[in-house]
Write a protein that holds these residues in place. Structure first.
Motif, PDB file in Angstrom:
ATOM      1  N   MET A   9       0.831  -1.198   0.000  1.00 31.95           N
ATOM      2  CA  MET A   9       0.000   0.000   0.000  1.00 31.95           C
ATOM      3  C   MET A   9       0.871   1.255   0.000  1.00 31.95           C
ATOM      4  N   ILE A  10       0.423   2.292  -0.692  1.00 26.08           N
ATOM      5  CA  ILE A  10       1.152   3.554  -0.662  1.00 26.08           C
ATOM      6  C   ILE A  10       0.989   4.229   0.699  1.00 26.08           C
ATOM      7  N   GLY A  11      -0.211   4.213   1.270  1.00 23.39           N
ATOM      8  CA  GLY A  11      -0.434   4.830   2.571  1.00 23.39           C
ATOM      9  C   GLY A  11      -0.431   6.339   2.502  1.00 23.39           C
ATOM     10  N   TYR A  23       2.485  13.989  -5.642  1.00 28.58           N
ATOM     11  CA  TYR A  23       3.494  14.001  -4.588  1.00 28.58           C
ATOM     12  C   TYR A  23       2.804  13.568  -3.296  1.00 28.58           C
ATOM     13  N   ILE A  24       3.139  12.370  -2.827  1.00 26.89           N
ATOM     14  CA  ILE A  24       2.390  11.713  -1.757  1.00 26.89           C
ATOM     15  C   ILE A  24       3.235  11.642  -0.492  1.00 26.89           C
ATOM     16  N   SER A  25       2.693  12.196   0.582  1.00 30.78           N
ATOM     17  CA  SER A  25       3.305  12.010   1.893  1.00 30.78           C
ATOM     18  C   SER A  25       2.878  10.656   2.418  1.00 30.78           C
ATOM     19  N   ASN A  26       3.858   9.789   2.650  1.00 27.99           N
ATOM     20  CA  ASN A  26       3.572   8.413   3.010  1.00 27.99           C
ATOM     21  C   ASN A  26       3.327   8.266   4.500  1.00 27.99           C
ATOM     22  N   ARG A  27       2.345   7.447   4.850  1.00 24.59           N
ATOM     23  CA  ARG A  27       1.957   7.263   6.246  1.00 24.59           C
ATOM     24  C   ARG A  27       2.961   6.443   7.046  1.00 24.59           C
ATOM     25  N   PHE A  28       3.652   5.510   6.415  1.00 25.21           N
ATOM     26  CA  PHE A  28       4.342   4.482   7.172  1.00 25.21           C
ATOM     27  C   PHE A  28       5.782   4.794   7.555  1.00 25.21           C
ATOM     28  N   TYR A  29       6.440   5.704   6.834  1.00 25.27           N
ATOM     29  CA  TYR A  29       7.855   5.882   7.124  1.00 25.27           C
ATOM     30  C   TYR A  29       8.324   7.239   6.616  1.00 25.27           C
ATOM     31  N   ASN A  30       9.564   7.593   6.920  1.00 26.21           N
ATOM     32  CA  ASN A  30      10.105   8.911   6.613  1.00 26.21           C
ATOM     33  C   ASN A  30      10.480   9.024   5.135  1.00 26.21           C
ATOM     34  N   THR A 306      -5.990   1.853   1.619  1.00 22.68           N
ATOM     35  CA  THR A 306      -6.723   0.994   0.693  1.00 22.68           C
ATOM     36  C   THR A 306      -5.822   0.800  -0.519  1.00 22.68           C
ATOM     37  N   ASP A 307      -6.329   0.233  -1.566  1.00 23.66           N
ATOM     38  CA  ASP A 307      -5.467  -0.059  -2.709  1.00 23.66           C
ATOM     39  C   ASP A 307      -5.955   0.620  -3.991  1.00 23.66           C
ATOM     40  N   LEU A 308      -6.531   1.830  -3.871  1.00 24.11           N
ATOM     41  CA  LEU A 308      -6.973   2.468  -5.096  1.00 24.11           C
ATOM     42  C   LEU A 308      -6.996   3.987  -4.995  1.00 24.11           C
ATOM     43  N   ILE A 309      -6.926   4.610  -6.181  1.00 30.97           N
ATOM     44  CA  ILE A 309      -7.206   6.029  -6.362  1.00 30.97           C
ATOM     45  C   ILE A 309      -8.450   6.104  -7.236  1.00 30.97           C
ATOM     46  N   ILE A 310      -9.418   6.928  -6.833  1.00 30.61           N
ATOM     47  CA  ILE A 310     -10.647   7.091  -7.612  1.00 30.61           C
ATOM     48  C   ILE A 310     -10.518   8.355  -8.462  1.00 30.61           C
ATOM     49  N   GLN A 311     -10.728   8.227  -9.758  1.00 36.09           N
ATOM     50  CA  GLN A 311     -10.686   9.367 -10.673  1.00 36.09           C
ATOM     51  C   GLN A 311     -12.083   9.601 -11.238  1.00 36.09           C
ATOM     52  N   VAL A 312     -12.587  10.832 -11.099  1.00 32.61           N
ATOM     53  CA  VAL A 312     -13.911  11.184 -11.611  1.00 32.61           C
ATOM     54  C   VAL A 312     -13.769  12.286 -12.655  1.00 32.61           C
ATOM     55  N   ASP A 313     -14.256  12.034 -13.856  1.00 34.72           N
ATOM     56  CA  ASP A 313     -14.308  13.069 -14.887  1.00 34.72           C
ATOM     57  C   ASP A 313     -15.464  14.004 -14.548  1.00 34.72           C
ATOM     58  N   THR A 362       0.127   1.112  16.932  1.00 35.58           N
ATOM     59  CA  THR A 362      -1.212   0.664  17.292  1.00 35.58           C
ATOM     60  C   THR A 362      -2.177   0.902  16.138  1.00 35.58           C
ATOM     61  N   TYR A 363      -2.003   2.030  15.466  1.00 35.73           N
ATOM     62  CA  TYR A 363      -2.869   2.352  14.332  1.00 35.73           C
ATOM     63  C   TYR A 363      -2.725   1.302  13.236  1.00 35.73           C
ATOM     64  N   ILE A 364      -1.490   0.995  12.883  1.00 36.27           N
ATOM     65  CA  ILE A 364      -1.273   0.023  11.813  1.00 36.27           C
ATOM     66  C   ILE A 364      -1.677  -1.372  12.263  1.00 36.27           C
ATOM     67  N   SER A 365      -1.453  -1.683  13.540  1.00 35.54           N
ATOM     68  CA  SER A 365      -1.760  -3.033  14.009  1.00 35.54           C
ATOM     69  C   SER A 365      -3.259  -3.311  13.981  1.00 35.54           C
ATOM     70  N   THR A 366      -4.077  -2.266  13.879  1.00 40.12           N
ATOM     71  CA  THR A 366      -5.511  -2.469  13.689  1.00 40.12           C
ATOM     72  C   THR A 366      -5.766  -3.299  12.439  1.00 40.12           C
ATOM     73  N   PHE A 367      -5.005  -3.008  11.398  1.00 38.92           N
ATOM     74  CA  PHE A 367      -5.185  -3.731  10.139  1.00 38.92           C
ATOM     75  C   PHE A 367      -4.539  -5.111  10.190  1.00 38.92           C
ATOM     76  N   ILE A 368      -3.372  -5.183  10.841  1.00 36.73           N
ATOM     77  CA  ILE A 368      -2.700  -6.471  10.982  1.00 36.73           C
ATOM     78  C   ILE A 368      -3.543  -7.429  11.816  1.00 36.73           C
TER      79      ILE A 368
END
Length: 398
Positions: A9-11, A23-30, A306-313, A362-368
């Motif tokens: 996941m990009i996160g 340009y995406i600020s990633n949730r999981f790491y620096n 999640t695993d998607l980007i939604i694009q709406v025309d 703890t936040y990530i472990s919710t999904f794990i």
């Protein structure tokens, strides 16, 4: 969710689109990622300078000005600027702050806080100075008992910003040209308005614990009250995960249905614009977010874990789904193989606590944890190490 799925996941913490690149600020790491929207691939991973190698990612927002993307902290210490053409970085040390929104006014980057008690921060991008003295922005006194609630903020016009105090019926208009602040009360029975959006004329509010959507403006008050027909949940939250106004449309993602909805203003009903792909992955967690960006005539909804980007025309209302499950990317393979062992171990280490009291494991472990409960799979036992050190050596040198 399977761990191997989460690893890819990009996160998304926040995202900005410049010249067709996200340009995406990633949730999981620096680090932050540069995602090519045309090719649907990760082009580059960059480490944020002036952050300890072991720091977690805390950049909850970003804004672009004159070819530079400014990443600002929702729970951290400074702004990182990244020049999109030459890749150079600059750091502005702000001390600890929690920024919820930013705008540019006369070469100044104005940072609006999540919480009233903090106050405004202004960075003069021309003079390279930082100012935290804004006595006119006396939001804490103006809000009184609800000043501890967080502020949801957006642009009102060229020199004004609106801020809705969540779980209240108060709206603030900050005029940073006149240095004035005005408070409005949304006169409705429900005082716990939550999600908010502005379409250039009217404000839209969801309500905590109720299937209601209010349309309101400053001059005329309540214009409409809609009942979308969404399922309520047990949490102290509204049933809508995301509310977006764009080009006269009102789009909604609910908390309980895997679909993008469109409000039919004529009938007052929510209509399914598009069902999400059946293989879309969503964690069953109270919080995951959606960030919206408009680029040209397209609305992009970047979904958090999640695993998607939604694009709406926005002309045809055609919906397209862009997968962010990354396969075959050398950059992502390096981070996945060399960093996630340390990430998973620190999640399992119950004695570990990140800086600022932000317990991201703890936040990530919710999904794990869901992986264990739903699929009966065990989280693998992994060797100890430091998350950020590998990022610094492997990702930051790209």
């Amino acid at each position: 969710m399977e761990i191997e799925t989460l690893k890819r996941m990009i996160g998304v913490m926040d995202v900005l689109i410049v010249k067709g690149k996200a340009y995406i600020s990633n949730r999981f790491y620096n680090t932050f990622l540069i995602y090519d929207l045309q090719e649907e691939t990760i082009e580059k991973a960059e480490r944020f300078m002036q952050m300890d190698a072991s720091s977690f990612a805390y950049h909850g927002g970003c804004i672009e000005y004159k070819g530079t993307v400014y990443f600002y902290p929702d729970n951290g210490y400074g702004v990182h600027a990244y020049h999109v053409d030459n890749g150079s970085q600059k750091y502005y040390d702000l001390g600890f702050c929690q920024v919820g929104y930013s705008c540019i006014f006369r070469d100044k980057l104005i940072l609006f806080p999540w919480y009233a008690r903090q106050g405004l921060i202004t960075i003069d991008l021309k003079e390279e100075t930082i100012d935290v003295q804004h006595d006119w922005w006396d939001v804490e006194r103006m809000l009184g008992d609800v000043s501890s609630n967080f502020l949801y903020t957006g642009m009102y016009d060229d020199h004004k910003v609106w801020s809705h105090c969540t779980k209240s019926n108060f709206l603030l208009i900050s005029d940073f040209q006149m240095h004035s602040l005005k408070k409005y009360t949304i006169e409705v029975e429900e005082k716990t308005l939550y999600g908010s959006a502005y379409d250039g004329e009217d404000f839209w509010f969801t309500v905590v614990g109720k299937d209601l959507l209010y349309q309101w403006n400053i001059e005329g008050g309540i214009q409409n009250c809609y009942k979308p027909g969404f399922k309520l949940d047990e949490y102290d939250m509204p049933p809508c995960r995301k509310l977006v106004c764009a080009k006269g449309y009102v789009f909604i993602i609910s908390c309980h249905e895997n679909a993008l909805f469109l409000l039919n203003k004529g009938t007052g009903k929510m209509e399914v614009l598009s069902q999400f792909p059946p293989d879309t992955i969503y964690p069953k967690a109270k919080y995951w977010g959606v960030k919206e960006r408009i680029y040209g005539d397209k609305l992009y909804l970047f979904c958090d874990v999640t695993d998607l980007i939604i694009q709406v025309d926005l002309n045809s209302l055609e919906v397209r789904y862009m997968k962010t499950q990354v396969i075959g990317s050398q950059v992502f393979e390096e981070y996945k193989n060399q960093i996630w062992k340390e990430i998973l171990l620190e999640i399992e280490d119950k004695n570990y606590r990140c800086e600022n009291g932000y317990d991201w494991k703890t936040y990530i472990s919710t999904f794990i944890q869901l992986d264990k409960e739903m699929y009966g799979e065990d989280v693998e036992t992994l060797q100890a190490g430091k998350i950020g050190g590998n990022i610094y050596r492997k990702v930051g040198t790209k």
